[in-house]
Design an enzyme around this catalytic site. Structure first.
Site, PDB file in Angstrom:
ATOM      1  CG  HIS A  69      11.136  -3.793  14.367  1.00 23.02           C
ATOM      2  ND1 HIS A  69      11.277  -4.770  13.411  1.00 23.02           N
ATOM      3  CD2 HIS A  69      12.212  -3.906  15.188  1.00 23.02           C
ATOM      4  CE1 HIS A  69      12.399  -5.446  13.640  1.00 23.02           C
ATOM      5  NE2 HIS A  69      12.980  -4.946  14.721  1.00 23.02           N
ATOM      6  CG  HIS A  70       9.928   0.454  17.830  1.00 25.92           C
ATOM      7  ND1 HIS A  70      10.398   1.657  17.339  1.00 25.92           N
ATOM      8  CD2 HIS A  70      11.009  -0.374  17.871  1.00 25.92           C
ATOM      9  CE1 HIS A  70      11.701   1.575  17.123  1.00 25.92           C
ATOM     10  NE2 HIS A  70      12.097   0.342  17.432  1.00 25.92           N
ATOM     11  N   GLY A  75      17.513  -4.557  10.049  1.00 23.32           N
ATOM     12  CA  GLY A  75      18.811  -5.153   9.757  1.00 23.32           C
ATOM     13  C   GLY A  75      18.789  -6.650   9.994  1.00 23.32           C
ATOM     14  CB  THR A  76      17.139  -8.683  12.618  1.00 20.28           C
ATOM     15  OG1 THR A  76      17.716  -7.857  13.622  1.00 20.28           O
ATOM     16  CG2 THR A  76      17.121 -10.131  13.053  1.00 20.28           C
ATOM     17  CE  LYS A 131      14.158  -1.675  12.358  1.00 22.60           C
ATOM     18  NZ  LYS A 131      15.466  -1.199  12.807  1.00 22.60           N
ATOM     19  CB  THR A 178      20.064  -1.005  10.959  1.00 21.71           C
ATOM     20  OG1 THR A 178      19.356   0.125  11.455  1.00 21.71           O
ATOM     21  CG2 THR A 178      19.644  -2.218  11.724  1.00 21.71           C
ATOM     22  CG  ASN A 196      18.547  -8.957  17.072  1.00 19.11           C
ATOM     23  OD1 ASN A 196      18.717  -9.012  18.292  1.00 19.11           O
ATOM     24  ND2 ASN A 196      17.358  -8.753  16.531  1.00 19.11           N
TER      25      ASN A 196
HETATM   26  N1  LIG Z   1      21.728  -4.611  17.026  1.00 16.61           N
HETATM   27  C1  LIG Z   1      20.683  -4.622  17.847  1.00 16.61           C
HETATM   28  O1  LIG Z   1      20.452  -5.589  18.604  1.00 16.61           O
HETATM   29  C2  LIG Z   1      19.754  -3.464  17.875  1.00 16.61           C
HETATM   30  C3  LIG Z   1      19.953  -2.448  17.001  1.00 16.61           C
HETATM   31  N2  LIG Z   1      19.124  -1.377  16.999  1.00 16.61           N
HETATM   32  C4  LIG Z   1      19.492  -0.336  16.086  1.00 16.61           C
HETATM   33  O2  LIG Z   1      20.185   0.667  16.840  1.00 16.61           O
HETATM   34  C5  LIG Z   1      19.909   1.935  16.276  1.00 16.61           C
HETATM   35  C6  LIG Z   1      19.331   2.847  17.353  1.00 16.61           C
HETATM   36  O3  LIG Z   1      18.064   2.366  17.728  1.00 16.61           O
HETATM   37  P1  LIG Z   1      17.139   3.214  18.709  1.00 16.61           P
HETATM   38  O4  LIG Z   1      17.862   3.488  19.965  1.00 16.61           O
HETATM   39  O5  LIG Z   1      15.842   2.523  18.752  1.00 16.61           O
HETATM   40  O6  LIG Z   1      16.962   4.537  17.851  1.00 16.61           O
HETATM   41  P2  LIG Z   1      16.740   6.028  18.347  1.00 16.61           P
HETATM   42  O7  LIG Z   1      16.297   6.784  17.153  1.00 16.61           O
HETATM   43  O8  LIG Z   1      15.910   6.026  19.573  1.00 16.61           O
HETATM   44  O9  LIG Z   1      18.193   6.483  18.769  1.00 16.61           O
HETATM   45  C7  LIG Z   1      19.173   6.838  17.851  1.00 16.61           C
HETATM   46  C8  LIG Z   1      20.032   7.858  18.553  1.00 16.61           C
HETATM   47  O10 LIG Z   1      21.139   8.184  17.730  1.00 16.61           O
HETATM   48  C9  LIG Z   1      21.316   9.572  17.808  1.00 16.61           C
HETATM   49  N3  LIG Z   1      22.070  10.037  16.665  1.00 16.61           N
HETATM   50  C10 LIG Z   1      21.625  10.439  15.467  1.00 16.61           C
HETATM   51  N4  LIG Z   1      22.644  10.810  14.684  1.00 16.61           N
HETATM   52  C11 LIG Z   1      23.763  10.649  15.430  1.00 16.61           C
HETATM   53  C12 LIG Z   1      25.141  10.887  15.213  1.00 16.61           C
HETATM   54  N5  LIG Z   1      25.567  11.390  14.037  1.00 16.61           N
HETATM   55  N6  LIG Z   1      26.016  10.608  16.190  1.00 16.61           N
HETATM   56  C13 LIG Z   1      25.590  10.110  17.361  1.00 16.61           C
HETATM   57  N7  LIG Z   1      24.294   9.884  17.653  1.00 16.61           N
HETATM   58  C14 LIG Z   1      23.401  10.158  16.685  1.00 16.61           C
HETATM   59  C15 LIG Z   1      19.908  10.117  17.858  1.00 16.61           C
HETATM   60  O11 LIG Z   1      19.886  11.437  18.325  1.00 16.61           O
HETATM   61  P3  LIG Z   1      18.552  12.352  18.142  1.00 16.61           P
HETATM   62  O12 LIG Z   1      17.614  11.829  19.174  1.00 16.61           O
HETATM   63  O13 LIG Z   1      19.071  13.708  18.412  1.00 16.61           O
HETATM   64  O14 LIG Z   1      18.086  12.127  16.743  1.00 16.61           O
HETATM   65  C16 LIG Z   1      19.282   9.152  18.848  1.00 16.61           C
HETATM   66  O15 LIG Z   1      19.545   9.533  20.171  1.00 16.61           O
HETATM   67  C17 LIG Z   1      18.974   1.707  15.090  1.00 16.61           C
HETATM   68  O16 LIG Z   1      19.745   1.603  13.917  1.00 16.61           O
HETATM   69  C18 LIG Z   1      18.329   0.363  15.403  1.00 16.61           C
HETATM   70  O17 LIG Z   1      17.925  -0.319  14.276  1.00 16.61           O
HETATM   71  C19 LIG Z   1      18.094  -1.263  17.876  1.00 16.61           C
HETATM   72  C20 LIG Z   1      17.826  -2.270  18.761  1.00 16.61           C
HETATM   73  C21 LIG Z   1      18.634  -3.456  18.825  1.00 16.61           C
HETATM   74  O1  LIG Z   2      15.216  -0.594  15.612  1.00 19.70           O
HETATM   75  C1  LIG Z   2      15.031  -1.573  16.369  1.00 19.70           C
HETATM   76  O2  LIG Z   2      14.240  -1.546  17.310  1.00 19.70           O
HETATM   77  C2  LIG Z   2      15.805  -2.783  16.116  1.00 19.70           C
HETATM   78  N1  LIG Z   2      16.708  -2.763  15.195  1.00 19.70           N
HETATM   79  C3  LIG Z   2      17.533  -3.845  14.807  1.00 19.70           C
HETATM   80  C4  LIG Z   2      17.190  -4.269  13.399  1.00 19.70           C
HETATM   81  O3  LIG Z   2      16.928  -3.409  12.560  1.00 19.70           O
HETATM   82  O4  LIG Z   2      17.237  -5.464  13.125  1.00 19.70           O
HETATM   83  C5  LIG Z   2      17.513  -4.982  15.812  1.00 19.70           C
HETATM   84  C6  LIG Z   2      16.171  -5.235  16.399  1.00 19.70           C
HETATM   85  O5  LIG Z   2      15.347  -5.788  15.435  1.00 19.70           O
HETATM   86  C7  LIG Z   2      15.574  -3.974  16.977  1.00 19.70           C
END
Ligand SMILES: NC(=O)C1=CN([C@@H]2O[C@H](COP(=O)(O)OP(=O)(O)OC[C@H]3O[C@@H](n4cnc5c(N)ncnc54)[C@H](OP(=O)(O)O)[C@@H]3O)[C@@H](O)[C@H]2O)C=CC1
Ligand SMILES: O=C(O)C1=N[C@H](C(=O)O)C[C@H](O)C1
Length: 237
Positions: A121-122, A131-132, A125, A66, A93
């Site tokens: 959300h959890h 973003g959705t 976040k 996002t 999303n």
């Molecule tokens: N489009 C969709 O359908 C969805 C989108 N999302 C989005 O995806 C993103 C990730 O979500 P989520 O997995 O829950 O978040 P997390 O915080 O669990 O994971 C984010 C990861 O990115 C890593 N990170 C941080 N900075 C960098 C960098 N510069 N380069 C590479 N990796 C980096 C973090 O590392 P570290 O652990 O070391 O901080 C961590 O492992 C969020 O923006 C969320 O909103 C989530 C779910 C669905």
């Molecule tokens: O962080 C999340 O978990 C999610 N992030 C995305 C968002 O910000 O919309 C997609 C989904 O809602 C899960």
């Protein structure tokens, strides 16, 4: 999300994971490994630089992280002018149901006096609103503006603590963070005597993976920027 995507891509017969990059790793690892596509599931503070790197190196990008406002999207479009064969999908999303729910909400929005968005959300976040929810509110606002719908009525005169939520393009958006939740959204549409609720629930992060794979399979055939997975789906008018 990153780990889930690595598993999903690794299990797909037509794809191979050649590099996995986390915080502190060099993006050059993608180039060294000969990556043709990148999935970015990092964080709002990192995603724009990751995408810029991918475009510069001719790598197609499927982006779920996002933090994409109009300014950042415009910058991606500008970067892509120098790389007209590269495709970038920025998908707020990846879950089909969430994409459909946002579309349905935008379709319904001009027909109701009031509309508000609640995303849940959890608590791990890092960004709010989601973003959705941001994208849904903008789609709703656009649909209402096109139809000439009046703003949602609201007599609030005092709100010192922001109880009415964020206001995105005139649409109130409320963010709940609760242990036990994954990703959920309700759009409430009201008129005198009735309410329509459009709700989507992701109970498991596996719900996002078919969208990630669809993005990867399609992005190279869609040069330029696509914002929203609906751009790759035939959802009719
Ligand atoms: N489009 C969709 O359908 C969805 C989108 N999302 C989005 O995806 C993103 C990730 O979500 P989520 O997995 O829950 O978040 P997390 O915080 O669990 O994971 C984010 C990861 O990115 C890593 N990170 C941080 N900075 C960098 C960098 N510069 N380069 C590479 N990796 C980096 C973090 O590392 P570290 O652990 O070391 O901080 C961590 O492992 C969020 O923006 C969320 O909103 C989530 C779910 C669905
Ligand atoms: O962080 C999340 O978990 C999610 N992030 C995305 C968002 O910000 O919309 C997609 C989904 O809602 C899960």
């Amino acid at each position: 999300m990153g780990s889930q995507a690595v598993s999903a891509v690794g299990n797909a017969e037509d794809m191979e994971v050649v590099a996995q990059i986390g915080r502190g790793d060099s993006l050059e690892a993608m180039v060294d490994a000969g990556a043709t596509h990148m999935v970015d599931l990092s964080v709002p503070s990192a995603t724009a630089d990751n995408v810029a790197f991918a475009i510069e190196h001719g790598i197609h990008a499927v982006v779920g992280a996002t933090g994409w406002d109009e300014e950042r999207l415009a910058s991606v479009r500008e970067q892509l002018e120098a790389k007209p064969d590269v495709g970038v999908l920025i998908a707020p999303n990846f879950a089909l149901g969430a994409v459909l729910a946002a579309q349905f909400a935008a379709q319904a929005a001009p027909y109701f006096e009031s509309v508000e968005v609640i995303e849940m959300h959890h608590p791990d976040k890092v960004d709010a609103p989601s973003g959705t929810a941001d994208r849904t509110a903008r789609m709703i606002a656009e649909a209402r503006a096109e139809a000439g719908t009046a703003p949602s009525p609201d007599a609030t005169e005092t709100d010192p603590d922001g109880s009415r939520g964020a206001v995105i393009d005139g649409v109130n958006v409320h963010a709940v963070r609760l242990r036990g939740l994954v990703a959920h959204q309700e759009v409430l549409l009201g008129s005198v005597g009735e309410m329509l609720t459009i709700r989507h629930d992701s109970f498991d992060r596996v719900s996002f993976m078919s969208g990630v794979l669809l993005g990867l399979r399609t992005v190279a055939q869609r040069p330029g920027l696509t914002h929203g997975l609906e751009g790759y789906l035939d959802l009719g008018a």
